[in-house]
Scaffold this active site. Sequence first.
Site, PDB file in Angstrom:
ATOM      1  N   THR A  90       0.830  -1.207   0.000  1.00 51.04           N
ATOM      2  CA  THR A  90       0.000   0.000   0.000  1.00 51.04           C
ATOM      3  C   THR A  90       0.862   1.255   0.000  1.00 51.04           C
ATOM      4  OG1 THR A  90      -1.488   1.308   1.402  1.00 51.04           O
ATOM      5  CG2 THR A  90      -0.159  -0.324   2.528  1.00 51.04           C
ATOM      6  N   LYS A  97       1.823  -3.380   7.419  1.00 50.62           N
ATOM      7  CA  LYS A  97       1.974  -3.602   5.976  1.00 50.62           C
ATOM      8  C   LYS A  97       3.427  -3.376   5.550  1.00 50.62           C
ATOM      9  CE  LYS A  97      -0.587  -4.408   3.133  1.00 50.62           C
ATOM     10  NZ  LYS A  97      -0.999  -5.722   2.557  1.00 50.62           N
TER      11      LYS A  97
HETATM   12  P1  NAD Z   1     -10.424  -6.464   2.792  1.00 50.33           P
HETATM   13  O1  NAD Z   1     -10.368  -6.154   4.248  1.00 50.33           O
HETATM   14  O2  NAD Z   1     -11.645  -6.125   2.024  1.00 50.33           O
HETATM   15  O3  NAD Z   1     -10.162  -8.021   2.562  1.00 50.33           O
HETATM   16  C1  NAD Z   1      -9.163  -8.718   3.255  1.00 50.33           C
HETATM   17  C2  NAD Z   1      -9.424 -10.204   3.079  1.00 50.33           C
HETATM   18  O4  NAD Z   1      -8.359 -10.920   3.738  1.00 50.33           O
HETATM   19  C3  NAD Z   1     -10.738 -10.678   3.725  1.00 50.33           C
HETATM   20  O5  NAD Z   1     -11.418 -11.533   2.829  1.00 50.33           O
HETATM   21  C4  NAD Z   1     -10.280 -11.435   4.965  1.00 50.33           C
HETATM   22  O6  NAD Z   1     -11.170 -12.480   5.329  1.00 50.33           O
HETATM   23  C5  NAD Z   1      -8.924 -11.962   4.537  1.00 50.33           C
HETATM   24  N1  NAD Z   1      -8.002 -12.219   5.646  1.00 50.33           N
HETATM   25  C6  NAD Z   1      -7.706 -11.377   6.676  1.00 50.33           C
HETATM   26  N2  NAD Z   1      -6.798 -11.976   7.482  1.00 50.33           N
HETATM   27  C7  NAD Z   1      -6.523 -13.189   6.948  1.00 50.33           C
HETATM   28  C8  NAD Z   1      -5.663 -14.263   7.313  1.00 50.33           C
HETATM   29  N3  NAD Z   1      -4.910 -14.193   8.417  1.00 50.33           N
HETATM   30  N4  NAD Z   1      -5.635 -15.364   6.530  1.00 50.33           N
HETATM   31  C9  NAD Z   1      -6.412 -15.449   5.414  1.00 50.33           C
HETATM   32  N5  NAD Z   1      -7.241 -14.467   5.026  1.00 50.33           N
HETATM   33  C10 NAD Z   1      -7.292 -13.351   5.779  1.00 50.33           C
HETATM   34  O7  NAD Z   1      -9.138  -5.762   2.160  1.00 50.33           O
HETATM   35  P2  NAD Z   1      -8.934  -5.073   0.738  1.00 50.33           P
HETATM   36  O8  NAD Z   1      -9.329  -3.665   0.834  1.00 50.33           O
HETATM   37  O9  NAD Z   1      -9.502  -5.955  -0.299  1.00 50.33           O
HETATM   38  O10 NAD Z   1      -7.347  -5.109   0.645  1.00 50.33           O
HETATM   39  C11 NAD Z   1      -6.675  -6.234   0.078  1.00 50.33           C
HETATM   40  C12 NAD Z   1      -5.189  -5.995   0.135  1.00 50.33           C
HETATM   41  O11 NAD Z   1      -4.863  -4.812  -0.593  1.00 50.33           O
HETATM   42  C13 NAD Z   1      -4.647  -5.775   1.539  1.00 50.33           C
HETATM   43  O12 NAD Z   1      -3.391  -6.397   1.634  1.00 50.33           O
HETATM   44  C14 NAD Z   1      -4.500  -4.261   1.660  1.00 50.33           C
HETATM   45  O13 NAD Z   1      -3.501  -3.921   2.561  1.00 50.33           O
HETATM   46  C15 NAD Z   1      -4.131  -3.924   0.237  1.00 50.33           C
HETATM   47  N6  NAD Z   1      -4.479  -2.576  -0.220  1.00 50.33           N
HETATM   48  C16 NAD Z   1      -5.767  -2.134  -0.091  1.00 50.33           C
HETATM   49  C17 NAD Z   1      -6.113  -0.883  -0.587  1.00 50.33           C
HETATM   50  C18 NAD Z   1      -7.518  -0.353  -0.480  1.00 50.33           C
HETATM   51  O14 NAD Z   1      -7.756   0.809  -0.826  1.00 50.33           O
HETATM   52  N7  NAD Z   1      -8.503  -1.144  -0.034  1.00 50.33           N
HETATM   53  C19 NAD Z   1      -5.139  -0.089  -1.199  1.00 50.33           C
HETATM   54  C20 NAD Z   1      -3.822  -0.574  -1.291  1.00 50.33           C
HETATM   55  C21 NAD Z   1      -3.522  -1.826  -0.809  1.00 50.33           C
HETATM   56  O1  DAU Z   2      -4.106   4.310   0.465  1.00 48.63           O
HETATM   57  C1  DAU Z   2      -4.293   2.928   0.553  1.00 48.63           C
HETATM   58  C2  DAU Z   2      -5.109   2.583   1.776  1.00 48.63           C
HETATM   59  O2  DAU Z   2      -6.398   3.127   1.562  1.00 48.63           O
HETATM   60  C3  DAU Z   2      -5.198   1.090   2.019  1.00 48.63           C
HETATM   61  O3  DAU Z   2      -3.926   0.586   2.303  1.00 48.63           O
HETATM   62  C4  DAU Z   2      -6.163   0.789   3.178  1.00 48.63           C
HETATM   63  O4  DAU Z   2      -6.338  -0.613   3.309  1.00 48.63           O
HETATM   64  C5  DAU Z   2      -7.502   1.421   2.869  1.00 48.63           C
HETATM   65  O5  DAU Z   2      -8.379   1.231   3.963  1.00 48.63           O
HETATM   66  C6  DAU Z   2      -7.333   2.912   2.597  1.00 48.63           C
HETATM   67  O6  DAU Z   2      -6.895   3.597   3.787  1.00 48.63           O
HETATM   68  P1  DAU Z   2      -7.478   5.030   4.204  1.00 48.63           P
HETATM   69  O7  DAU Z   2      -7.263   5.224   5.641  1.00 48.63           O
HETATM   70  O8  DAU Z   2      -6.981   6.083   3.293  1.00 48.63           O
HETATM   71  O9  DAU Z   2      -9.044   4.773   3.840  1.00 48.63           O
HETATM   72  P2  DAU Z   2     -10.387   5.165   4.620  1.00 48.63           P
HETATM   73  O10 DAU Z   2     -11.515   4.874   3.681  1.00 48.63           O
HETATM   74  O11 DAU Z   2     -10.430   4.579   5.972  1.00 48.63           O
HETATM   75  O12 DAU Z   2     -10.246   6.740   4.771  1.00 48.63           O
HETATM   76  C7  DAU Z   2     -10.113   7.576   3.641  1.00 48.63           C
HETATM   77  C8  DAU Z   2     -10.071   9.033   4.090  1.00 48.63           C
HETATM   78  O13 DAU Z   2     -11.348   9.379   4.614  1.00 48.63           O
HETATM   79  C9  DAU Z   2      -9.070   9.314   5.184  1.00 48.63           C
HETATM   80  O14 DAU Z   2      -8.550  10.633   5.015  1.00 48.63           O
HETATM   81  C10 DAU Z   2      -9.914   9.283   6.463  1.00 48.63           C
HETATM   82  C11 DAU Z   2     -11.261   9.794   5.975  1.00 48.63           C
HETATM   83  N1  DAU Z   2     -12.438   9.237   6.667  1.00 48.63           N
HETATM   84  C12 DAU Z   2     -12.557   7.888   6.773  1.00 48.63           C
HETATM   85  C13 DAU Z   2     -13.658   7.333   7.386  1.00 48.63           C
HETATM   86  C14 DAU Z   2     -13.774   5.820   7.540  1.00 48.63           C
HETATM   87  C15 DAU Z   2     -13.448  10.095   7.126  1.00 48.63           C
HETATM   88  O15 DAU Z   2     -13.344  11.327   7.002  1.00 48.63           O
HETATM   89  N2  DAU Z   2     -14.520   9.544   7.751  1.00 48.63           N
HETATM   90  C16 DAU Z   2     -14.678   8.199   7.898  1.00 48.63           C
HETATM   91  O16 DAU Z   2     -15.705   7.764   8.485  1.00 48.63           O
END
Ligand code: NAD
Ligand code: DAU
Length: 336
Positions: A124, A154
């Site tokens: 990330t 991470k």
């Molecule tokens: P998510 O929380 O939606 O999904 C995570 C999944 O991992 C779930 O299905 C959960 O059951 C599984 N999991 C958690 N712990 C586990 C374990 N110990 N063993 C097996 N499975 C397990 O997450 P996401 O938003 O889909 O993110 C996926 C990956 O991408 C993560 O590694 C996250 O750090 C990375 N990432 C996410 C974002 C984002 O914006 N969501 C951005 C950059 C990187």
């Molecule tokens: O940038 C990559 C990351 O993006 C991933 O690695 C993470 O898994 C993913 O959750 C996300 O992290 P953020 O912390 O940026 O996402 P989140 O949606 O939690 O928050 C986005 C922005 O919005 C951040 O500035 C905090 C703000 N926020 C978030 C929530 C949940 C609010 O203002 N109100 C809220 O209720």
Amino acid sequence: MRTILVTGGAGFIGSNYILYVLEQRDDVRVINLDKLTYAGNLDNLSAVANDPRYEFVAGDIGNRELVDHLMPKVNAVVNFAAESHVDRSIMGAEQFMHANATGVYVLLEAARRHGVERFLQVSTDEVYGSLAPDEAPWTEASPLAPRNPYAVSKAAGDMMARSFYITHGLPVLVTRAANNLGPYQYPEKRVPLFITNAIDDRPLPVYGQGTAVRDHLFVTDHCEAIDLVLRCGEPGEVYNVGADNDAGGMELTERILDALGKPRSLIQHVTDRPGHDMRYALDIAKLRRLGWAPRHDLDACIAKTVAWYCDHEAWWRKIKDSWGYRAYYERQYGGR
Ligand code: NAD
Ligand code: DAU
């Protein structure tokens, strides 16, 4: 036929990736190893549940015996499995260290023992820390300076993965992506939380003044990038995955409200996130050179995501009506 072990494939990005890769590549099988935490949802994968090229295994990436049993069956690993929500990591980070650090290590050891051909660690942009308004976007050479417990866990997984390339020659690739949005994102993250609250005319809790800036990457663009890096990336290399879709918190929130035709009066400023990272931005020249470009600008990201949540109320209402979600919401936002 190549077999990919996709971990965390029942989550948001992992399920989009499985749907994408089975659709795009006839020569690929997928084994999905997922622990099914609160964020794991097999409803996301109902379209492929009976596909002979798809297999689901319930389990933890930290379970050495299970991982050792699966690894000889696969050519490549794409590790999405993680605890992914920053706010939950602030409440307590034990599971974050287990999944995001130790779990990655267990996968890497098994991949090394069984001679897996490619190991892609999904990291990330949060590992870089937080940028000042006038600082240039991070390149892959920027120092890691994570600032919240999620980001630290991470960064541990990211660095452990690269150490297995350096010390053991395991063909590791790392991607560091921006904030994803799109179908199947659990409604604790800002975008799906705000869309679904707005649909129900409930307040949108904006942390602080809503000045933090994020880049916004449509999830299928991320899936394409991962597919490309897995096939064509250079082992040992890191690739930033961003979209140059920067927006501040207030701008993003207002765009969501506008897309839904909802009033600005739904915005409710609440206490800021402790240690809030105020700006993320990525230099993506390296991935562009590999042949990838994002297909969605910010308008398209928001329009498609809003449309998906409007069309899939049953999917998110099942989650938001659950006891676990309600308890989390009360703990996170009650009296904030
Ligand atoms: P998510 O929380 O939606 O999904 C995570 C999944 O991992 C779930 O299905 C959960 O059951 C599984 N999991 C958690 N712990 C586990 C374990 N110990 N063993 C097996 N499975 C397990 O997450 P996401 O938003 O889909 O993110 C996926 C990956 O991408 C993560 O590694 C996250 O750090 C990375 N990432 C996410 C974002 C984002 O914006 N969501 C951005 C950059 C990187
Ligand atoms: O940038 C990559 C990351 O993006 C991933 O690695 C993470 O898994 C993913 O959750 C996300 O992290 P953020 O912390 O940026 O996402 P989140 O949606 O939690 O928050 C986005 C922005 O919005 C951040 O500035 C905090 C703000 N926020 C978030 C929530 C949940 C609010 O203002 N109100 C809220 O209720």
